[in-house]
Design an enzyme around this catalytic site. Structure first.
Site, short mmCIF file in Angstrom:
data_model
loop_
_atom_site.label_atom_id
_atom_site.label_comp_id
_atom_site.label_asym_id
_atom_site.label_seq_id
_atom_site.Cartn_x
_atom_site.Cartn_y
_atom_site.Cartn_z
N THR A 99 0.88 -1.17 0.00
CA THR A 99 0.00 0.00 0.00
C THR A 99 0.92 1.21 0.00
O THR A 99 1.57 1.51 1.00
CB THR A 99 -0.91 0.01 1.25
OG1 THR A 99 -1.62 -1.23 1.30
CG2 THR A 99 -1.89 1.16 1.20
N LYS A 174 -6.97 2.00 -3.03
CA LYS A 174 -6.66 1.28 -1.78
C LYS A 174 -6.69 2.22 -0.57
O LYS A 174 -7.18 1.85 0.50
CB LYS A 174 -5.27 0.62 -1.92
CG LYS A 174 -4.75 -0.05 -0.67
CD LYS A 174 -5.60 -1.24 -0.23
CE LYS A 174 -5.00 -1.89 1.00
NZ LYS A 174 -5.93 -2.86 1.60
N LYS A 243 -0.32 4.45 8.81
CA LYS A 243 0.30 4.97 7.57
C LYS A 243 -0.76 5.17 6.50
O LYS A 243 -0.82 6.22 5.84
CB LYS A 243 1.36 3.97 7.08
CG LYS A 243 1.80 4.21 5.64
CD LYS A 243 2.29 2.97 4.90
CE LYS A 243 1.35 1.83 4.82
NZ LYS A 243 1.66 0.79 3.84
P1 NAD Z 1 5.41 -6.71 7.14
O1 NAD Z 1 6.06 -5.63 7.92
O2 NAD Z 1 4.97 -7.94 7.83
O3 NAD Z 1 6.35 -7.15 5.91
C1 NAD Z 1 7.15 -6.26 5.18
C2 NAD Z 1 8.49 -6.95 4.94
O4 NAD Z 1 9.31 -6.12 4.11
C3 NAD Z 1 9.29 -7.23 6.22
O5 NAD Z 1 9.55 -8.60 6.33
C4 NAD Z 1 10.56 -6.39 6.04
O6 NAD Z 1 11.72 -7.00 6.60
C5 NAD Z 1 10.66 -6.32 4.53
N1 NAD Z 1 11.49 -5.22 4.03
C6 NAD Z 1 11.53 -3.93 4.43
N2 NAD Z 1 12.44 -3.25 3.72
C7 NAD Z 1 13.01 -4.14 2.86
C8 NAD Z 1 14.01 -4.04 1.86
N3 NAD Z 1 14.64 -2.89 1.63
N4 NAD Z 1 14.34 -5.15 1.17
C9 NAD Z 1 13.71 -6.33 1.41
N5 NAD Z 1 12.74 -6.50 2.34
C10 NAD Z 1 12.41 -5.40 3.06
O7 NAD Z 1 4.18 -6.01 6.40
P2 NAD Z 1 2.90 -6.73 5.76
O8 NAD Z 1 1.82 -6.76 6.80
O9 NAD Z 1 3.33 -7.96 5.08
O10 NAD Z 1 2.48 -5.61 4.69
C11 NAD Z 1 3.18 -5.42 3.48
C12 NAD Z 1 2.45 -4.37 2.65
O11 NAD Z 1 1.11 -4.84 2.36
C13 NAD Z 1 2.27 -3.03 3.38
O12 NAD Z 1 2.37 -1.97 2.47
C14 NAD Z 1 0.86 -3.11 3.96
O13 NAD Z 1 0.29 -1.83 4.16
C15 NAD Z 1 0.16 -3.91 2.88
N6 NAD Z 1 -1.01 -4.70 3.33
C16 NAD Z 1 -0.95 -5.44 4.48
C17 NAD Z 1 -2.06 -6.20 4.86
C18 NAD Z 1 -2.07 -7.03 6.13
O14 NAD Z 1 -3.15 -7.48 6.53
N7 NAD Z 1 -0.93 -7.29 6.76
C19 NAD Z 1 -3.22 -6.20 4.08
C20 NAD Z 1 -3.23 -5.46 2.89
C21 NAD Z 1 -2.12 -4.71 2.53
#
Ligand code: NAD
Length: 293
Positions: A99, A174, A243
């Site tokens: 997102t 979104k 965020k």
């Molecule tokens: P999360 O924090 O669990 O996962 C993000 C991952 O990205 C982490 O494992 C982190 O180590 C990795 N990361 C950060 N910087 C990095 C880099 N430079 N190189 C490689 N890896 C890197 O977050 P999430 O809950 O999986 O969410 C991911 C995205 O999806 C976000 O933008 C969130 O808003 C969106 N989203 C999440 C959900 C949910 O229910 N969790 C639902 C819809 C959308």
């Protein structure tokens, strides 16, 4: 490894690992990269070929899914030192499921296009459960031919794909979706607290609301699954939802719109920062209304 059936995933967190599981079940080979050791180990245990660098990931595939926390992470993975632009194969397709911020997405898409690559914004709904079951809803921004190229990968991940038009529009959609979700959490919490005060059993009230016109995904899914049973373990954090709400607020401000209800909702979420830690589940926003005690 067949390049057409190999997908790279950068960001193996709650969502990225779920998507990896789905791709593996759908007979794709998955190569993954994350900066976190814990995430690397968990993904490896699932059968993901976890590599040490974006360079190694780019060598294995020309289709890359991003699942990163914020726009700045997306920018650095694409344009930073050792990033995708430095190492991508010709005509690499990037599917950004994070997102993120519409204007940053539009700029990145333009820059990548000039280099012969493609970026599609594909933010997702459905949480980790939807990611791991391949039933997410995906809102898409970008050119139609790019969407066509991405379709086999999006179909594997989702139950519904909605194309909202040009690059960045997926992210606009979104942010609007999550603003509504943020609002419904607060309005449903107030409504159920009101029912409780009036002597109603919360689970019965939710049952009734879900059969009537007051229902929403919050009453149908969040309250039964994560609030009324006190589990608060949806896999989506307060930090990420705050965020999204902040980005929705910026969208409204950039267009100089006067939306008083949205203003109230975004202020409530911003104020929650002082009481509810970043790593708590996003459903914890309802706790001040007497839930989760
Ligand atoms: P999360 O924090 O669990 O996962 C993000 C991952 O990205 C982490 O494992 C982190 O180590 C990795 N990361 C950060 N910087 C990095 C880099 N430079 N190189 C490689 N890896 C890197 O977050 P999430 O809950 O999986 O969410 C991911 C995205 O999806 C976000 O933008 C969130 O808003 C969106 N989203 C999440 C959900 C949910 O229910 N969790 C639902 C819809 C959308």
């Amino acid at each position: 490894m067949n390049q057409e059936t190999t997908v790279g995933i950068i960001g193996l967190g709650n969502m990225g690992r779920g998507m990896a599981q789905t791709f593996l079940r759908e007979h794709f080979d998955v190569v993954g990269f994350d900066i976190g050791l814990e995430q690397q180990e968990a993904a490896r245990a699932q059968g993901v070929n976890v590599v040490e660098s974006i360079q190694a990931l780019c060598a294995a595939t020309h289709v890359i899914v991003l699942s990163l926390p914020m726009a700045r992470h997306v920018q650095s993975v694409i344009k930073g030192e050792g990033g995708i632009i430095e190492h991508a194969q010709p005509e690499t397709l990037i599917i950004d499921t994070s997102t993120s911020e519409p204007e940053i997405t539009r700029t990145l898409a333009r820059e990548l296009k000039e280099l012969g690559h493609q970026l599609l914004d594909c933010p997702v709904s459905g949480g980790p459960a939807g990611a791991s079951s391949g039933t997410m809803v995906i809102l898409v921004g970008g050119d139609k031919p790019v969407l066509e190229r991405a379709t086999p990968y999006l179909d594997a991940l989702s139950s519904k794909v909605v194309h909202l038009g040009e690059s960045g529009n997926g992210h606009v959609g979104k942010l609007i979706n999550n603003l509504l979700c943020a609002a419904h959490l607060l309005t449903t919490a107030e409504a159920v607290a009101l029912g409780k005060k009036a002597g109603l059993e919360p689970a019965d009230l939710i049952n009734g609301l879900n059969a009537g016109s007051g229902r929403s995904a919050i009453s149908e899914v969040n309250f039964p699954r994560w609030v009324l049973n006190n589990s608060f373990d949806s896999g989506f954090t307060m930090q990420l939802m705050r965020k999204d709400v902040k980005l929705a607020k910026s969208l409204i401000e950039d267009m100089k719109l006067d939306l008083p209800l949205s203003e109230q909702i975004t202020s409530s979420w911003a104020a929650s920062e002082k009481d509810i830690p970043d790593q708590d589940d996003f459903n914890c926003i309802v706790k001040p209304y007497g839930f989760g005690e």
